[in-house]
Write a protein that holds these residues in place. Sequence first.
Motif, PDB file in Angstrom:
ATOM      1  N   SER A   1       0.831  -1.212   0.000  1.00  0.00           N
ATOM      2  CA  SER A   1       0.000   0.000   0.000  1.00  0.00           C
ATOM      3  C   SER A   1       0.862   1.257   0.000  1.00  0.00           C
ATOM      4  CB  SER A   1      -0.971   0.002   1.181  1.00  0.00           C
ATOM      5  OG  SER A   1      -0.278  -0.029   2.397  1.00  0.00           O
ATOM      6  N   LYS A   2       1.972   1.227   0.707  1.00  0.00           N
ATOM      7  CA  LYS A   2       2.891   2.373   0.746  1.00  0.00           C
ATOM      8  C   LYS A   2       3.513   2.573  -0.632  1.00  0.00           C
ATOM      9  CE  LYS A   2       5.360   5.505   2.945  1.00  0.00           C
ATOM     10  NZ  LYS A   2       4.789   6.820   3.003  1.00  0.00           N
ATOM     11  N   LEU A   3       3.854   1.475  -1.292  1.00  0.00           N
ATOM     12  CA  LEU A   3       4.449   1.524  -2.624  1.00  0.00           C
ATOM     13  C   LEU A   3       3.449   2.082  -3.641  1.00  0.00           C
ATOM     14  CD1 LEU A   3       6.815   0.852  -4.483  1.00  0.00           C
ATOM     15  CD2 LEU A   3       5.976  -1.483  -4.601  1.00  0.00           C
ATOM     16  N   GLU A   4       2.202   1.644  -3.540  1.00  0.00           N
ATOM     17  CA  GLU A   4       1.150   2.123  -4.438  1.00  0.00           C
ATOM     18  C   GLU A   4       0.919   3.627  -4.245  1.00  0.00           C
ATOM     19  OE1 GLU A   4      -2.798   0.305  -4.040  1.00  0.00           O
ATOM     20  OE2 GLU A   4      -2.334  -0.689  -5.941  1.00  0.00           O
ATOM     21  N   GLU A   5       0.912   4.044  -2.985  1.00  0.00           N
ATOM     22  CA  GLU A   5       0.743   5.453  -2.622  1.00  0.00           C
ATOM     23  C   GLU A   5       1.885   6.292  -3.219  1.00  0.00           C
ATOM     24  OE1 GLU A   5       1.081   7.348   1.660  1.00  0.00           O
ATOM     25  OE2 GLU A   5      -0.450   5.782   1.636  1.00  0.00           O
ATOM     26  N   LEU A   6       3.113   5.788  -3.072  1.00  0.00           N
ATOM     27  CA  LEU A   6       4.291   6.469  -3.598  1.00  0.00           C
ATOM     28  C   LEU A   6       4.214   6.581  -5.125  1.00  0.00           C
ATOM     29  CD1 LEU A   6       7.218   7.585  -3.267  1.00  0.00           C
ATOM     30  CD2 LEU A   6       8.006   5.222  -3.466  1.00  0.00           C
ATOM     31  N   ALA A   7       3.831   5.498  -5.790  1.00  0.00           N
ATOM     32  CA  ALA A   7       3.734   5.475  -7.248  1.00  0.00           C
ATOM     33  C   ALA A   7       2.769   6.543  -7.754  1.00  0.00           C
ATOM     34  CB  ALA A   7       3.304   4.093  -7.723  1.00  0.00           C
TER      35      ALA A   7
END
Length: 112
Positions: free
Chosen positions: A36-42
């Motif tokens: 979820s953090k990676l998706e948010e960053l993307a």
Amino acid sequence: MDKVIIVEGKSDKEKLISILKEPVDIICTNGTLGFSKLEELAIEIEDRDVYILVDADEAGAKLRKMLQRELPNAEHLYTHKMYREVAKTPLMYLANILLGARFLVKKECLGS
């Protein structure tokens, strides 16, 4: 700031800051990123020039693969396997990697 460099740790970030001669947003993953953090960053950085510079080890390869899936347009920068870690890569070597990726670097980091 249009350029973003994703690194693993704080020492990597500090090393890049000491070389760069332009404002660049440097994001530390601290080695891992949850989905979820990676998706948010993307989503947050999708309209910017994104560069990935992680360690030349197993953990770095795993993180690079994750980032590649979420950020397919990112440009990948590599340190030499001999140095393993971005933080342990000589300034001159890193400065040349960044210069090759069209970053402005401090002249004194390029050696003579």
